[in-house]
Design an enzyme around this catalytic site. Structure first.
Site, PDB file in Angstrom:
ATOM      1  N   LEU A  24       3.630   0.785 -10.049  1.00  0.00           N
ATOM      2  CA  LEU A  24       4.449  -0.290  -9.487  1.00  0.00           C
ATOM      3  C   LEU A  24       5.901  -0.257  -9.951  1.00  0.00           C
ATOM      4  O   LEU A  24       6.204   0.153 -11.073  1.00  0.00           O
ATOM      5  CB  LEU A  24       3.821  -1.635  -9.873  1.00  0.00           C
ATOM      6  CG  LEU A  24       2.358  -1.811  -9.428  1.00  0.00           C
ATOM      7  CD1 LEU A  24       1.788  -3.106  -9.993  1.00  0.00           C
ATOM      8  CD2 LEU A  24       2.241  -1.777  -7.908  1.00  0.00           C
ATOM      9  N   GLY A  27      10.258  -2.882  -6.175  1.00  0.00           N
ATOM     10  CA  GLY A  27       9.975  -3.104  -4.751  1.00  0.00           C
ATOM     11  C   GLY A  27       8.641  -3.824  -4.591  1.00  0.00           C
ATOM     12  O   GLY A  27       8.520  -4.807  -3.858  1.00  0.00           O
ATOM     13  N   HIS A  28       7.620  -3.341  -5.314  1.00  0.00           N
ATOM     14  CA  HIS A  28       6.309  -3.993  -5.264  1.00  0.00           C
ATOM     15  C   HIS A  28       6.396  -5.427  -5.802  1.00  0.00           C
ATOM     16  O   HIS A  28       5.802  -6.346  -5.245  1.00  0.00           O
ATOM     17  CB  HIS A  28       5.294  -3.219  -6.119  1.00  0.00           C
ATOM     18  CG  HIS A  28       5.015  -1.821  -5.645  1.00  0.00           C
ATOM     19  ND1 HIS A  28       5.316  -0.710  -6.402  1.00  0.00           N
ATOM     20  CD2 HIS A  28       4.436  -1.346  -4.511  1.00  0.00           C
ATOM     21  CE1 HIS A  28       4.941   0.384  -5.752  1.00  0.00           C
ATOM     22  NE2 HIS A  28       4.409   0.023  -4.601  1.00  0.00           N
ATOM     23  N   LYS A 140      10.481  -1.011   3.763  1.00  0.00           N
ATOM     24  CA  LYS A 140      10.697   0.388   3.382  1.00  0.00           C
ATOM     25  C   LYS A 140       9.811   1.298   4.243  1.00  0.00           C
ATOM     26  O   LYS A 140      10.228   2.344   4.700  1.00  0.00           O
ATOM     27  CB  LYS A 140      10.361   0.549   1.899  1.00  0.00           C
ATOM     28  CG  LYS A 140       9.977   1.941   1.459  1.00  0.00           C
ATOM     29  CD  LYS A 140      11.147   2.613   0.806  1.00  0.00           C
ATOM     30  CE  LYS A 140      10.910   4.077   0.498  1.00  0.00           C
ATOM     31  NZ  LYS A 140       9.603   4.436   0.048  1.00  0.00           N
ATOM     32  N   ARG A 178       7.195   7.658  -5.670  1.00  0.00           N
ATOM     33  CA  ARG A 178       7.394   9.117  -5.652  1.00  0.00           C
ATOM     34  C   ARG A 178       8.725   9.536  -6.286  1.00  0.00           C
ATOM     35  O   ARG A 178       8.938  10.730  -6.505  1.00  0.00           O
ATOM     36  CB  ARG A 178       7.317   9.641  -4.215  1.00  0.00           C
ATOM     37  CG  ARG A 178       5.912   9.599  -3.633  1.00  0.00           C
ATOM     38  CD  ARG A 178       5.807  10.355  -2.316  1.00  0.00           C
ATOM     39  NE  ARG A 178       4.427  10.546  -1.910  1.00  0.00           N
ATOM     40  CZ  ARG A 178       3.784   9.775  -1.015  1.00  0.00           C
ATOM     41  NH1 ARG A 178       4.407   8.769  -0.448  1.00  0.00           N
ATOM     42  NH2 ARG A 178       2.525  10.027  -0.714  1.00  0.00           N
TER      43      ARG A 178
HETATM   44  P1  AMP Z   1       2.971   1.863  -1.780  1.00  0.00           P
HETATM   45  O1  AMP Z   1       2.427   1.537  -3.134  1.00  0.00           O
HETATM   46  O2  AMP Z   1       4.099   2.859  -1.805  1.00  0.00           O
HETATM   47  O3  AMP Z   1       1.904   2.176  -0.779  1.00  0.00           O
HETATM   48  O4  AMP Z   1       3.664   0.541  -1.254  1.00  0.00           O
HETATM   49  C1  AMP Z   1       2.996  -0.683  -1.241  1.00  0.00           C
HETATM   50  C2  AMP Z   1       3.860  -1.706  -0.546  1.00  0.00           C
HETATM   51  O5  AMP Z   1       5.117  -1.810  -1.218  1.00  0.00           O
HETATM   52  C3  AMP Z   1       4.185  -1.338   0.912  1.00  0.00           C
HETATM   53  O6  AMP Z   1       4.148  -2.515   1.707  1.00  0.00           O
HETATM   54  C4  AMP Z   1       5.587  -0.797   0.805  1.00  0.00           C
HETATM   55  O7  AMP Z   1       6.336  -0.922   1.990  1.00  0.00           O
HETATM   56  C5  AMP Z   1       6.161  -1.657  -0.291  1.00  0.00           C
HETATM   57  N1  AMP Z   1       7.318  -1.007  -0.916  1.00  0.00           N
HETATM   58  C6  AMP Z   1       7.364   0.231  -1.463  1.00  0.00           C
HETATM   59  N2  AMP Z   1       8.614   0.510  -1.896  1.00  0.00           N
HETATM   60  C7  AMP Z   1       9.370  -0.579  -1.611  1.00  0.00           C
HETATM   61  C8  AMP Z   1      10.750  -0.920  -1.800  1.00  0.00           C
HETATM   62  N3  AMP Z   1      11.594  -0.076  -2.369  1.00  0.00           N
HETATM   63  N4  AMP Z   1      11.172  -2.126  -1.384  1.00  0.00           N
HETATM   64  C9  AMP Z   1      10.315  -2.999  -0.803  1.00  0.00           C
HETATM   65  N5  AMP Z   1       9.010  -2.742  -0.592  1.00  0.00           N
HETATM   66  C10 AMP Z   1       8.540  -1.554  -0.988  1.00  0.00           C
END
Ligand code: AMP
Length: 271
Positions: A24, A27-28, A140, A178
């Site tokens: 995390l 953003g999360h 994003k 990533r």
């Molecule tokens: P992930 O863990 O990458 O699958 O992302 C989980 C959630 O967090 C998804 O709804 C993504 O769009 C959101 N997310 C990931 N990176 C960001 C970011 N930089 N800003 C806002 N939301 C994000």
């Protein structure tokens, strides 16, 4: 999880849900804060979903650190972390998937053909397990948000979907789990995505409405950075994701670029 949600609903609690793959970042955390603005109970899921990774992608190497994640969200008001095992989510003989006809055939879906099938399937399963009133997704992953909104509407799922803005590092790089893959040099090149988006916004504001010219400038800018390989750059309708040639209303500019071995995405509404 289902019994807990039933109990909470019986107590008239409103449940917000934030699905993630963990590792995390801020953003999360912003999605969790948004969730708590709309509900009084917050469920976070952490699950690296095998069904949304293609052959040769980074399923095995995807960064994971459950302990660190759990510590991080302790002060964020998360009530439950739902972190299932892949074998429980996809037992032997699992055979039911959710597919959409149109939205997955654009942008990321072209180079990741089964990705949105995996996303739609896991999100549906998680919705049925967590039974939230509302779920929060980041802009994003703009195409993912569009796919989920469409699916919720098409299947009459009784869940409010909220999109939350992209959270960036101070220099503009969109936060992503990533980003840890990037070397120092690659981290510099990764800035080219946001720079290209900003430059495109500037071009439009100065009167350039020809999408192909704006895209060409973005290609040049990104190619001027080391170790960049463009997957796609698109200017499209924010709802249908179909390409737009002449910009006459707000459009989505979305791009995916490999920086070394790391594939990064970013987007911006140009208006
Ligand atoms: P992930 O863990 O990458 O699958 O992302 C989980 C959630 O967090 C998804 O709804 C993504 O769009 C959101 N997310 C990931 N990176 C960001 C970011 N930089 N800003 C806002 N939301 C994000």
């Amino acid at each position: 999880m289902q019994s807990l949600s039933d109990l909470l609903k019986h107590e008239k609690k409103r449940i917000a849900f934030v699905p993630t793959m963990g590792f995390l970042h801020k953003g999360h955390l912003s999605l969790m804060k948004e969730g708590l603005r709309h509900a009084d109970y917050l469920v976070l899921s952490i699950f690296v979903n095998p069904a949304q990774f293609g052959p040769g992608e980074d399923l095995e190497s995807y960064p994971r650190n459950f302990k660190k994640d759990a510590d991080l969200v302790e002060k964020e008001g998360v009530n439950v972390i739902f972190a299932p095992d892949a074998k429980d989510i996809y037992p032997e003989h699992f055979q039911t998937y959710i597919t959409l006809n149109d939205l997955p055939h654009h942008l990321c879906g072209i180079s990741r053909p089964n990705h949105f099938r995996g996303v739609a399937t896991i999100v549906t399963k998680l919705f049925n397990i967590v039974k939230p009133h509302t779920a929060i997704f980041g802009q994003k992953d703009f195409q993912q948000l569009a796919v989920i909104k469409q699916m919720v509407s098409d299947l009459n799922l009784d869940i409010e979907i909220i999109g939350a803005p992209i959270i960036r590092e101070d220099d503009g790089l969109a936060m992503s789990s990533r980003n840890v893959y990037l070397s120092v040099d690659e981290r510099q090149s990764a800035l080219s995505l946001f720079k290209a988006l900003n430059n495109s916004q500037k071009l439009l504001k100065s009167g350039e409405t020809d999408a192909s010219k704006i895209i060409n400038e973005a290609v040049k800018l990104i190619n001027s950075y080391k170790k960049t390989l463009i997957d796609y750059i698109a200017v499209c309708d924010p709802e249908t994701l179909t390409d737009i040639k002449k910009i006459e209303k707000p459009v989505l500019m979305a791009l995916a670029v490999k920086i070394g071995k790391t594939r990064l995405i970013d987007n911006m509404i140009l208006n």
